[in-house]
Write a protein that holds these residues in place. Structure first.
Motif, PDB file in Angstrom:
ATOM      1  N   VAL A 125       0.809  -1.152   0.116  1.00 14.27           N
ATOM      2  CA  VAL A 125       0.009   0.076   0.067  1.00 14.27           C
ATOM      3  C   VAL A 125       0.842   1.096   0.088  1.00 14.27           C
ATOM      4  CG1 VAL A 125      -1.576   1.405   1.481  1.00 14.27           C
ATOM      5  CG2 VAL A 125      -2.114  -1.077   0.896  1.00 14.27           C
ATOM      6  N   GLU A 128       2.336   1.711  -3.318  1.00 14.43           N
ATOM      7  CA  GLU A 128       1.368   2.474  -4.389  1.00 14.43           C
ATOM      8  C   GLU A 128       0.945   3.566  -4.192  1.00 14.43           C
ATOM      9  OE1 GLU A 128      -2.007   0.112  -5.293  1.00 14.43           O
ATOM     10  OE2 GLU A 128      -1.082  -1.878  -4.678  1.00 14.43           O
ATOM     11  N   ASN A 142     -11.596   6.204  -6.075  1.00  8.84           N
ATOM     12  CA  ASN A 142     -11.407   4.927  -6.591  1.00  8.84           C
ATOM     13  C   ASN A 142     -12.353   3.955  -5.940  1.00  8.84           C
ATOM     14  OD1 ASN A 142     -10.315   2.198  -7.443  1.00  8.84           O
ATOM     15  ND2 ASN A 142      -8.178   3.120  -7.864  1.00  8.84           N
ATOM     16  N   ASP A 144     -12.574   0.634  -6.691  1.00 11.13           N
ATOM     17  CA  ASP A 144     -12.117  -0.645  -6.542  1.00 11.13           C
ATOM     18  C   ASP A 144     -11.213  -0.900  -5.370  1.00 11.13           C
ATOM     19  OD1 ASP A 144     -13.757  -1.167  -8.888  1.00 11.13           O
ATOM     20  OD2 ASP A 144     -12.143  -0.049 -10.234  1.00 11.13           O
ATOM     21  N   GLN A 145     -10.577   0.076  -4.810  1.00 12.35           N
ATOM     22  CA  GLN A 145      -9.651  -0.263  -3.598  1.00 12.35           C
ATOM     23  C   GLN A 145     -10.100   0.246  -2.569  1.00 12.35           C
ATOM     24  OE1 GLN A 145      -6.177   1.382  -6.327  1.00 12.35           O
ATOM     25  NE2 GLN A 145      -5.184  -0.438  -5.561  1.00 12.35           N
ATOM     26  N   GLU A 146     -10.333  -0.921  -1.513  1.00 12.79           N
ATOM     27  CA  GLU A 146     -10.845  -0.439  -0.154  1.00 12.79           C
ATOM     28  C   GLU A 146      -9.902   0.377   0.506  1.00 12.79           C
ATOM     29  OE1 GLU A 146     -13.019  -0.142   3.272  1.00 12.79           O
ATOM     30  OE2 GLU A 146     -13.571  -0.477   1.309  1.00 12.79           O
ATOM     31  N   TRP A 147      -8.683   0.242   0.352  1.00  9.09           N
ATOM     32  CA  TRP A 147      -7.649   0.894   1.214  1.00  9.09           C
ATOM     33  C   TRP A 147      -7.623   2.433   0.680  1.00  9.09           C
ATOM     34  CZ3 TRP A 147      -3.717   3.620  -0.884  1.00  9.09           C
ATOM     35  CH2 TRP A 147      -3.189   3.318  -2.164  1.00  9.09           C
TER      36      TRP A 147
END
Length: 300
Positions: A125, A128, A142, A144-147
């Protein structure tokens, strides 16, 4: 509405606010909106007798506060009422470039802390996120990404706790200026701020013939500001505000997701403060009651 006061025709050039280097371009839309406000504004000023009056023209960034405030000041002068336009943008705690960086820092630190609290931080993470930072894309939604959703939500919460608060802006100094004005000060020292670190100074301004002080400022209706007699809200949605900024080319990252996020937060704060506005003007240039304003905002 009382039509006792008619707005005069404008000359080719009129004085404007006191923000150094600020470029304003008065168009037909600004004149039309100022004409809609002027009779009611004059009625409210007249109700105060000979007392000095502080008018705050507030609204989203780029909505036309500077231009409309300048036109109103000219109209008041035509009625023999001395007016001065003060830009609240002279009173942040940091120059614009440094404040932009601080806003981004607050957002990113808040987002990181949110990831830590949610137990979502990891080497992957972090790697990224650093890439998104380099590309200036970490504020983009976004789903699509929980974080990343957690990061953005926590960052937005932290940024909301900074924007338009005493951490960002010296409300005490502006409130002090308004208090001096109300007390009848004949001369007031006003701050000037440019866009570079060394561009900071004070000017002594003669207020002996000034009866109306117009504060043009996004935060002119803030609960942190004291001394405003007539708050005027120029309404716009974040999308409309962004379009204004594009046309005005106010900054170098007008279309960034982070700028959009800032405008959304500012808009929410303006909505929260709208209950105090004595005059509300729609984007079409129509005077609105608070109930009408709430209905329009609910629809949009």
């Amino acid at each position: 509405m009382d039509n006792k006061w008619k707005a005069p025709e404008l000359p080719g050039d009129i004085p404007h606010g006191d923000m150094p280097g600020d470029k304003i371009c008065i168009g037909e839309e600004h004149i039309r909106k100022a004409k809609a406000l002027f009779p009611e504004l004059m009625r409210m000023i007249e109700e105060r007798g000979e007392a000095r009056t502080v008018v705050a023209v507030c609204g989203g960034s780029g909505v036309g506060k500077s231009e409309i405030a300048s036109v109103l000041a000219y109209y008041l002068g035509d009625q023999g009422i001395g007016a001065y336009v003060l830009s609240g943008d002279n009173y942040p705690r940091r120059i614009p470039r440094e404040n932009d960086r601080e806003r981004q820092r607050v957002f990113r630190v808040g987002g990181l802390r949110g990831l830590v609290s949610a137990g979502l931080i990891s080497e992957t993470v972090t790697a990224e996120l650093r890439k998104l930072w380099e590309e200036d894309r970490d504020a983009e939604p976004n789903p699509d990404q929980e974080w990343l959703r957690v990061y953005r939500r926590a960052g937005r919460r932290a940024l909301s706790g900074y924007l338009g608060t005493p951490a960002e802006t010296d409300f005490d100094e502006v409130s002090g200026i308004l208090a001096d004005f109300h007390r009848g000060a004949r001369e007031i020292c006003l701050k000037r701020m440019g866009r570079e670190p060394g561009e900071l100074w004070y000017d002594r301004v003669d207020f002996s013939e000034i009866r109306v002080l117009i504060v043009e400022w996004t935060h002119g209706n803030s609960d942190y500001l004291e001394g405003v007699d007539i708050p005027v809200l120029l309404n716009s949605t974040p999308a409309e505000t962004l379009a204004h900024r594009r046309a005005r080319n106010r900054d170098g990252k007008t279309d960034s997701a982070f700028t959009t996020l800032v405008l959304e937060i500012e808009q929410q704060k303006l909505e929260d403060q709208a209950r105090k506005a004595r005059l509300i003007l729609s984007k079409q240039g129509e005077l609105l009651s608070y109930a009408e304003y709430r209905r329009i905002m609910a629809e949009t």
